[in-house]
Design an enzyme around this catalytic site. Structure first.
Site, PDB file in Angstrom:
ATOM      1  CD  GLN A 154      -1.157   2.268   2.340  1.00 46.44           C
ATOM      2  OE1 GLN A 154      -0.588   1.910   3.368  1.00 46.44           O
ATOM      3  NE2 GLN A 154      -1.259   3.543   2.008  1.00 46.44           N
ATOM      4  NE  ARG A 191      -8.558   9.156  11.290  1.00 48.87           N
ATOM      5  CZ  ARG A 191      -7.498   8.563  10.780  1.00 48.87           C
ATOM      6  NH1 ARG A 191      -6.553   8.104  11.572  1.00 48.87           N
ATOM      7  NH2 ARG A 191      -7.382   8.413   9.468  1.00 48.87           N
ATOM      8  CB  SER A 274     -12.306   1.231   1.616  1.00 49.74           C
ATOM      9  OG  SER A 274     -11.767   1.693   2.846  1.00 49.74           O
ATOM     10  CG  HIS A 276      -9.148   5.233   5.734  1.00 53.28           C
ATOM     11  ND1 HIS A 276      -8.304   5.459   4.682  1.00 53.28           N
ATOM     12  CD2 HIS A 276      -8.335   5.117   6.811  1.00 53.28           C
ATOM     13  CE1 HIS A 276      -7.047   5.493   5.105  1.00 53.28           C
ATOM     14  NE2 HIS A 276      -7.043   5.282   6.410  1.00 53.28           N
ATOM     15  NE  ARG A 279      -8.255   4.671  11.426  1.00 56.91           N
ATOM     16  CZ  ARG A 279      -7.985   4.512  12.699  1.00 56.91           C
ATOM     17  NH1 ARG A 279      -8.882   3.988  13.501  1.00 56.91           N
ATOM     18  NH2 ARG A 279      -6.812   4.867  13.203  1.00 56.91           N
ATOM     19  NE  ARG A 332     -11.606   0.972  13.926  1.00 60.04           N
ATOM     20  CZ  ARG A 332     -12.152   1.569  12.856  1.00 60.04           C
ATOM     21  NH1 ARG A 332     -12.687   0.832  11.898  1.00 60.04           N
ATOM     22  NH2 ARG A 332     -12.154   2.876  12.754  1.00 60.04           N
TER      23      ARG A 332
HETATM   24  C1  LIG Z   1      -5.177   1.744  13.412  1.00 57.76           C
HETATM   25  C2  LIG Z   1      -5.461   1.864  11.958  1.00 57.76           C
HETATM   26  C3  LIG Z   1      -4.475   2.318  11.103  1.00 57.76           C
HETATM   27  C4  LIG Z   1      -4.736   2.442   9.729  1.00 57.76           C
HETATM   28  N1  LIG Z   1      -3.730   2.842   8.883  1.00 57.76           N
HETATM   29  C5  LIG Z   1      -3.939   2.856   7.550  1.00 57.76           C
HETATM   30  C6  LIG Z   1      -2.895   3.191   6.652  1.00 57.76           C
HETATM   31  O1  LIG Z   1      -1.752   3.450   7.056  1.00 57.76           O
HETATM   32  N2  LIG Z   1      -3.170   3.179   5.310  1.00 57.76           N
HETATM   33  C7  LIG Z   1      -4.412   2.851   4.836  1.00 57.76           C
HETATM   34  O2  LIG Z   1      -4.622   2.832   3.619  1.00 57.76           O
HETATM   35  N3  LIG Z   1      -5.426   2.538   5.675  1.00 57.76           N
HETATM   36  C8  LIG Z   1      -5.219   2.535   7.007  1.00 57.76           C
HETATM   37  N4  LIG Z   1      -6.249   2.190   7.846  1.00 57.76           N
HETATM   38  C9  LIG Z   1      -7.570   1.842   7.286  1.00 57.76           C
HETATM   39  C10 LIG Z   1      -7.635   0.342   6.986  1.00 57.76           C
HETATM   40  O3  LIG Z   1      -6.761  -0.012   5.964  1.00 57.76           O
HETATM   41  C11 LIG Z   1      -9.044  -0.088   6.558  1.00 57.76           C
HETATM   42  O4  LIG Z   1      -9.474   0.655   5.453  1.00 57.76           O
HETATM   43  C12 LIG Z   1     -10.073   0.018   7.672  1.00 57.76           C
HETATM   44  O5  LIG Z   1      -9.520  -0.355   8.913  1.00 57.76           O
HETATM   45  C13 LIG Z   1     -11.272  -0.865   7.355  1.00 57.76           C
HETATM   46  O6  LIG Z   1     -12.286  -0.741   8.295  1.00 57.76           O
HETATM   47  P1  LIG Z   1     -12.479  -1.738   9.543  1.00 57.76           P
HETATM   48  O7  LIG Z   1     -11.397  -1.397  10.519  1.00 57.76           O
HETATM   49  O8  LIG Z   1     -13.838  -1.404  10.041  1.00 57.76           O
HETATM   50  O9  LIG Z   1     -12.342  -3.136   9.023  1.00 57.76           O
HETATM   51  C14 LIG Z   1      -6.014   2.095   9.222  1.00 57.76           C
HETATM   52  C15 LIG Z   1      -7.000   1.631  10.092  1.00 57.76           C
HETATM   53  C16 LIG Z   1      -6.733   1.505  11.439  1.00 57.76           C
HETATM   54  C17 LIG Z   1      -7.824   0.987  12.349  1.00 57.76           C
END
Ligand SMILES: Cc1cc2nc3c(=O)[nH]c(=O)nc-3n(C[C@H](O)[C@H](O)[C@H](O)COP(=O)(O)O)c2cc1C
Length: 380
Positions: A154, A191, A274, A276, A279, A332
């Protein structure tokens, strides 16, 4: 950031595994117990909120779960099927289960082995890793931790083209088969839990690919997330860098038919539907709710579809596949499993997901992943 004793680092900086393959941690009877285990393991409330939290009022975060809860599965009786198979292919990768782990960064804060452990557990389960640019470990060390595992790197389409191209080159040299460009994070989401907690990510936890003595500095790559002083990249800029890099790529963060078509036009071979994990843009729709629109837009083409955001159990994976996804990405959930039990925790997550999926497929009378379709779903 210390490296756990089971990991050894060779002279050329490559990590390798000294211990034999880890057995799933059966202290955890359910996926919920892995979440509780993660809560116990993460003592710092600010760090827990960083993992749990979403943007703004967390409407999108809640909607992700609500969208899965709304969908009902139609049982089918006396189907005569044998043991269901979870094997499938996505993005040219042969998977033992229709699952990839998401690129969650700063993961060494949850467990000292971070994505090294995730990659190893994935390799055993037949899942693929999407390895984050903001990992605690370098992409080379993660590749070396599970050399035969399928992996996608990524990257953020942000900053200079030169740096992005350099990272694609590093990924290709380390055996990554594809790139996942995170397109929904040109600036960090709003956030509020982090603001309330005065929480800052430990920079050491995101610098695996950009060590202090490295060729490219952390600020140069991720500074824009907080400075917000450069124009956001366009599909054209991304298309040019990706084409030069030569690896197949997917666009992460797609939520509309318009962007799905734009990504396809730019050369994406897959889109990751997605938000994210709630977030980034609060108020954005649940990913699952957007899946039909995106599947319709891409119908008949060669672009594949993955989905993340809100997946917490095997039934969610089945519902997303039935609604048009080719594979499902856990975020998560994998982070909880990692925090709760390291590699053994992630192995247990896969075991529980697998058993639940097989149970459900038996009850809806579907033997193969390709048999999952919308006719097995019912809105309440
Ligand atoms: C702690 C944390 C750090 C994350 N860091 C990144 C990141 O560095 N790059 C990215 O593309 N997505 C990041 N994400 C998003 C995840 O790749 C993903 O899209 C998201 O967690 C999916 O939702 P879910 O947690 O409900 O499964 C992060 C998510 C979390 C919870």
């Amino acid at each position: 950031m210390s490296i756990a004793p089971s990991i050894q680092v060779t002279e050329d900086g490559q990590a390798f595994r000294a211990a034999p393959e880890a057995r799933p941690d059966d202290r955890f009877a359910t996926l919920d117990e892995l979440v509780a285990g993660a809560r116990d393991a993460i003592a710092d409330d600010g760090l827990w909120d960083f993992l749990e939290g979403g943007a703004g009022d967390e409407q999108t975060l809640a909607d992700n779960r609500a969208a899965f809860a709304r969908l009902r599965l139609r049982p089918r009786l006396m189907s005569g099927i044998g043991v269901p198979s979870l094997e499938t292919t996505f993005f040219g990768i042969e998977l033992g289960v229709p699952i990839l782990t998401s690129p969650f960064g700063a993961e060494g804060q949850f467990h000292p082995e971070g994505h090294l452990a995730v990659a190893r557990a994935n390799a055993v389960a037949g899942a693929a890793s999407i390895v984050p640019e903001a990992s605690t470990f370098s992409l080379e060390d993660i590749a070396a931790a599970a050399p035969r595992a399928a992996r996608i790197m990524q990257l953020h389409p942000m900053g200079s083209e030169r740096t992005v191209a350099w990272m694609i080159g590093r990924a290709a040299a380390a055996g990554y088969g594809a790139i996942c460009f995170t397109c929904d994070c040109p600036t960090a989401g709003w956030r509020e839990r982090n603001l309330r907690n005065r929480f800052d990510v430990d920079l050491a936890a995101v610098s695996g690919n950009y060590p202090p003595d490295g060729e490219v500095g952390l600020e140069e790559v991720f500074g824009q997330l907080f400075r917000r002083d450069e124009p956001i990249w366009t599909w054209e800029r991304l298309a040019a860098v990706a084409a030069e890099g030569g690896l197949p790529w997917m666009a992460k963060g797609v939520l509309t038919a318009e962007d799905a078509l734009a990504a396809a036009h730019a050369g994406a071979r897959a889109v990751l539907v997605s938000n994210h994990g709630g977030r980034q843009l609060d108020g954005a729709p649940a990913s699952l709710s957007q899946l039909p629109e995106i599947a319709r837009a891409l119908e008949g083409g060669a672009v594949e579809i993955a989905l993340d955001s809100g997946v917490r159990r095997g039934a969610d994976v089945i519902k997303a596949l039935a609604l048009g996804a080719d594979a499902v990405v856990v975020g998560r959930l994998a982070a909880y499993a990692l925090a709760a039990g390291g590699e053994r925790g992630v192995a247990r997550m896969h075991e529980l997901l697998r058993e639940e999926m097989i149970t459900i497929m038996s009850l809806v009378g579907r033997e193969r992943i390709a048999d999952l379709d919308r006719s097995m779903l019912q809105a309440p």
